[in-house]
Motif scaffolding. Structure first.
Motif, PDB file in Angstrom:
ATOM      1  N   GLU A  18      -9.500  37.286-115.982  1.00  0.00           N
ATOM      2  CA  GLU A  18      -9.826  38.653-116.105  1.00  0.00           C
ATOM      3  C   GLU A  18     -10.468  39.340-117.266  1.00  0.00           C
ATOM      4  O   GLU A  18     -11.274  40.237-117.118  1.00  0.00           O
ATOM      5  N   ASP A  19     -10.167  38.846-118.333  1.00  0.00           N
ATOM      6  CA  ASP A  19     -10.507  39.154-119.564  1.00  0.00           C
ATOM      7  C   ASP A  19     -12.107  38.907-119.812  1.00  0.00           C
ATOM      8  O   ASP A  19     -12.925  39.497-120.179  1.00  0.00           O
ATOM      9  N   ALA A  20     -12.526  37.764-118.910  1.00  0.00           N
ATOM     10  CA  ALA A  20     -13.708  37.287-118.927  1.00  0.00           C
ATOM     11  C   ALA A  20     -14.757  37.892-118.003  1.00  0.00           C
ATOM     12  O   ALA A  20     -16.061  38.002-117.694  1.00  0.00           O
ATOM     13  N   GLY A  21     -14.034  38.860-117.349  1.00  0.00           N
ATOM     14  CA  GLY A  21     -14.842  39.483-116.138  1.00  0.00           C
ATOM     15  C   GLY A  21     -15.269  38.837-114.911  1.00  0.00           C
ATOM     16  O   GLY A  21     -16.029  39.475-114.175  1.00  0.00           O
ATOM     17  N   LYS A  22     -14.526  37.784-114.688  1.00  0.00           N
ATOM     18  CA  LYS A  22     -14.661  37.019-113.346  1.00  0.00           C
ATOM     19  C   LYS A  22     -13.736  37.284-112.530  1.00  0.00           C
ATOM     20  O   LYS A  22     -13.830  36.475-111.247  1.00  0.00           O
ATOM     21  N   LEU A  23     -12.532  37.788-112.656  1.00  0.00           N
ATOM     22  CA  LEU A  23     -11.511  37.993-111.618  1.00  0.00           C
ATOM     23  C   LEU A  23     -11.005  39.280-111.775  1.00  0.00           C
ATOM     24  O   LEU A  23     -10.745  40.032-112.905  1.00  0.00           O
ATOM     25  N   ARG A  24     -10.702  40.038-110.564  1.00  0.00           N
ATOM     26  CA  ARG A  24      -9.918  41.117-110.395  1.00  0.00           C
ATOM     27  C   ARG A  24      -8.879  40.940-109.650  1.00  0.00           C
ATOM     28  O   ARG A  24      -9.180  39.905-108.608  1.00  0.00           O
ATOM     29  N   THR A  25      -7.536  41.321-110.025  1.00  0.00           N
ATOM     30  CA  THR A  25      -6.651  41.052-109.258  1.00  0.00           C
ATOM     31  C   THR A  25      -5.688  42.133-108.703  1.00  0.00           C
ATOM     32  O   THR A  25      -5.738  43.211-109.511  1.00  0.00           O
ATOM     33  N   GLU A  26      -5.200  42.060-107.377  1.00  0.00           N
ATOM     34  CA  GLU A  26      -4.154  43.357-106.853  1.00  0.00           C
ATOM     35  C   GLU A  26      -3.042  42.430-106.794  1.00  0.00           C
ATOM     36  O   GLU A  26      -2.770  41.727-105.881  1.00  0.00           O
ATOM     37  N   TYR A  27      -1.938  43.406-107.327  1.00  0.00           N
ATOM     38  CA  TYR A  27      -0.636  42.921-107.134  1.00  0.00           C
ATOM     39  C   TYR A  27       0.121  43.916-106.372  1.00  0.00           C
ATOM     40  O   TYR A  27      -0.007  45.070-106.396  1.00  0.00           O
ATOM     41  N   ARG A  28       0.756  43.096-105.261  1.00  0.00           N
ATOM     42  CA  ARG A  28       1.543  43.838-104.457  1.00  0.00           C
ATOM     43  C   ARG A  28       2.980  43.592-104.624  1.00  0.00           C
ATOM     44  O   ARG A  28       3.071  42.381-104.226  1.00  0.00           O
ATOM     45  N   LEU A  29       3.676  44.493-104.817  1.00  0.00           N
ATOM     46  CA  LEU A  29       5.177  44.154-104.968  1.00  0.00           C
ATOM     47  C   LEU A  29       5.990  44.454-104.122  1.00  0.00           C
ATOM     48  O   LEU A  29       5.988  45.176-103.018  1.00  0.00           O
ATOM     49  N   VAL A  30       7.038  43.356-103.583  1.00  0.00           N
ATOM     50  CA  VAL A  30       7.798  43.379-102.500  1.00  0.00           C
ATOM     51  C   VAL A  30       9.037  43.119-102.672  1.00  0.00           C
ATOM     52  O   VAL A  30       9.504  42.843-104.295  1.00  0.00           O
ATOM     53  N   LYS A  31      10.061  43.322-101.913  1.00  0.00           N
ATOM     54  CA  LYS A  31      11.494  43.156-102.446  1.00  0.00           C
ATOM     55  C   LYS A  31      12.379  42.301-101.531  1.00  0.00           C
ATOM     56  O   LYS A  31      13.423  42.636-100.767  1.00  0.00           O
ATOM     57  N   LEU A  32      11.758  40.958-101.411  1.00  0.00           N
ATOM     58  CA  LEU A  32      12.255  39.952-100.528  1.00  0.00           C
ATOM     59  C   LEU A  32      13.508  39.615-100.978  1.00  0.00           C
ATOM     60  O   LEU A  32      14.452  39.344-100.066  1.00  0.00           O
TER      61      LEU A  32
ATOM     62  N   ALA B 162       7.043  51.120 -99.062  1.00  0.00           N
ATOM     63  CA  ALA B 162       6.017  51.326 -98.234  1.00  0.00           C
ATOM     64  C   ALA B 162       5.100  49.945 -98.430  1.00  0.00           C
ATOM     65  O   ALA B 162       4.661  49.336 -97.506  1.00  0.00           O
ATOM     66  N   SER B 163       5.219  49.295 -99.693  1.00  0.00           N
ATOM     67  CA  SER B 163       4.405  48.031-100.131  1.00  0.00           C
ATOM     68  C   SER B 163       5.298  47.040 -99.434  1.00  0.00           C
ATOM     69  O   SER B 163       4.504  46.155 -98.632  1.00  0.00           O
ATOM     70  N   ASP B 164       6.551  46.833 -99.366  1.00  0.00           N
ATOM     71  CA  ASP B 164       7.542  46.126 -98.613  1.00  0.00           C
ATOM     72  C   ASP B 164       7.190  46.072 -97.337  1.00  0.00           C
ATOM     73  O   ASP B 164       7.153  44.966 -96.533  1.00  0.00           O
ATOM     74  N   GLU B 165       7.073  47.179 -96.661  1.00  0.00           N
ATOM     75  CA  GLU B 165       6.884  47.298 -95.390  1.00  0.00           C
ATOM     76  C   GLU B 165       5.648  46.633 -95.047  1.00  0.00           C
ATOM     77  O   GLU B 165       5.134  45.861 -93.889  1.00  0.00           O
ATOM     78  N   ALA B 166       4.496  47.011 -95.615  1.00  0.00           N
ATOM     79  CA  ALA B 166       3.259  46.616 -95.464  1.00  0.00           C
ATOM     80  C   ALA B 166       3.275  44.948 -95.523  1.00  0.00           C
ATOM     81  O   ALA B 166       2.521  44.314 -94.680  1.00  0.00           O
ATOM     82  N   PHE B 167       3.823  44.468 -96.440  1.00  0.00           N
ATOM     83  CA  PHE B 167       3.841  43.039 -96.543  1.00  0.00           C
ATOM     84  C   PHE B 167       4.707  42.505 -95.290  1.00  0.00           C
ATOM     85  O   PHE B 167       3.906  41.299 -94.691  1.00  0.00           O
ATOM     86  N   GLY B 168       5.495  43.166 -94.853  1.00  0.00           N
ATOM     87  CA  GLY B 168       6.311  42.485 -93.544  1.00  0.00           C
ATOM     88  C   GLY B 168       5.159  42.353 -92.548  1.00  0.00           C
ATOM     89  O   GLY B 168       5.390  41.876 -91.273  1.00  0.00           O
ATOM     90  N   LYS B 169       4.310  43.497 -92.456  1.00  0.00           N
ATOM     91  CA  LYS B 169       3.122  43.526 -91.516  1.00  0.00           C
ATOM     92  C   LYS B 169       1.847  42.774 -91.551  1.00  0.00           C
ATOM     93  O   LYS B 169       1.109  42.624 -90.580  1.00  0.00           O
ATOM     94  N   SER B 170       1.825  42.075 -92.672  1.00  0.00           N
ATOM     95  CA  SER B 170       0.751  41.354 -93.007  1.00  0.00           C
ATOM     96  C   SER B 170       0.593  39.937 -92.405  1.00  0.00           C
ATOM     97  O   SER B 170      -0.523  39.489 -92.562  1.00  0.00           O
ATOM     98  N   GLY B 171       1.656  39.520 -91.890  1.00  0.00           N
ATOM     99  CA  GLY B 171       1.574  38.202 -91.309  1.00  0.00           C
ATOM    100  C   GLY B 171       2.089  37.060 -92.270  1.00  0.00           C
ATOM    101  O   GLY B 171       2.236  35.907 -92.054  1.00  0.00           O
ATOM    102  N   HIS B 172       2.352  37.451 -93.748  1.00  0.00           N
ATOM    103  CA  HIS B 172       2.743  36.908 -94.513  1.00  0.00           C
ATOM    104  C   HIS B 172       4.319  36.722 -94.881  1.00  0.00           C
ATOM    105  O   HIS B 172       5.132  37.870 -94.622  1.00  0.00           O
ATOM    106  N   ASN B 173       5.116  35.576 -94.945  1.00  0.00           N
ATOM    107  CA  ASN B 173       6.615  35.761 -95.059  1.00  0.00           C
ATOM    108  C   ASN B 173       7.332  35.056 -96.280  1.00  0.00           C
ATOM    109  O   ASN B 173       8.173  34.923 -96.342  1.00  0.00           O
TER     110      ASN B 173
END
Length: 257
Positions: A117-131, A212-223
């Motif tokens: 990230e610091d080198a400008g090669k990667l951008r990250t999106e963190y999505r927080l859940v409550k599994l 809302a983030s947790d609900e979106a995770f549940g609909k994402s197909g990932h578990n």
């Protein structure tokens, strides 16, 4: 004299009968009015109770309105960004701060991710859940995710994110449910701890956003968490042999496409 006036007797009886009918009609009307008044009263009470329930339901996490942290990204504004927006490779990470596997992932890969990230090669999106809250009960996943969103509001998400994982309790220990503990951990991040952050944590300001983030995770197909996607492709699935070195190479290759 009345014996000699049968017509008068009938007239009197008719008047009495008419009066009794009138009284019955009036009694019936009064009963109907009483019943109607009772029904109206019950409906009024139900309406008031409904209003009170509606007002109080805002204290229920699932009914809280969604307040978005500053700088949240994605079409749904449910992701917290790290790195430069113009970086050529995109990483998406679904995480739960109570999740041991997430802690292991961060322990092994966070240094490499931060360097990229610091080198400008990667951008990250963190999505927080409550599994883990769902699996073990408690509110540590929710409260820590809300606190991380509060840190995002202060421009301190990434360092606070890292502090939470470095201080992660055992999976069945709901230490992150204690808001005082989350505020104390914020003291490890320069410039984060203060009245605004503390109030945000105490109020659960972003609880609705976490839901809302947790609900979106549940609909994402990932578990499961962590789920790690590079350019939309799961790179940490079952049987994965991903290492920091191979991850770095994948990122650099993705940036060339």
């Amino acid at each position: 004299m009345s014996e000699n006036n049968p017509q008068g007797k009938r007239t009197a009886r008719d008047r009495m009968q008419a009066e009794r009918e009138r009284q019955r009609s009036m009694d019936k009307r009064r009963r109907m009015l009483v019943v109607l008044a009772a029904v109206v009263g019950v409906l009024a009470v139900v309406a008031v109770v409904g209003v009170l329930i509606g007002q109080n339901s805002g204290s229920d996490t699932n009914d809280k309105p969604v307040a978005f942290p500053k700088g949240a990204v994605g079409e749904d504004r449910l992701a917290l960004p790290a790195g430069k927006a113009a970086a050529p490779a995109a990483l998406t990470v679904y995480e739960d701060f109570r999740c041991p596997a997430c802690g292991q992932f961060e322990d092994r890969f966070s240094k490499t991710i931060n360097e990229l990230e610091d080198a400008g090669k990667l951008r990250t999106e963190y999505r927080l859940v409550k599994l883990i809250d769902g699996n073990f009960g408690g509110t540590g996943s929710l409260n820590s995710a809300n606190a991380a969103a509060c840190a995002q509001n202060a421009g301190k998400f990434v360092p606070y994110h890292d502090v939470l994982f470095r201080n992660q309790p055992p999976e069945n220990d709901d230490a992150f449910a204690e808001k005082g503990h989350l505020k104390d951990l914020a003291g490890k991040v320069d410039g984060l701890r203060g009245k605004r952050f503390d109030s945000c944590v105490d109020d659960g300001r972003f609880d609705g956003w976490v839901d809302a983030s947790d609900e979106a995770f549940g609909k994402s197909g990932h578990n499961s968490t962590p789920t790690v996607l590079l350019e939309g492709k799961n790179i940490l699935g079952p049987g994965s042999n991903l290492t920091p070195e191979s991850f770095k190479q994948l990122v650099e290759d993705a940036g060339k496409d």
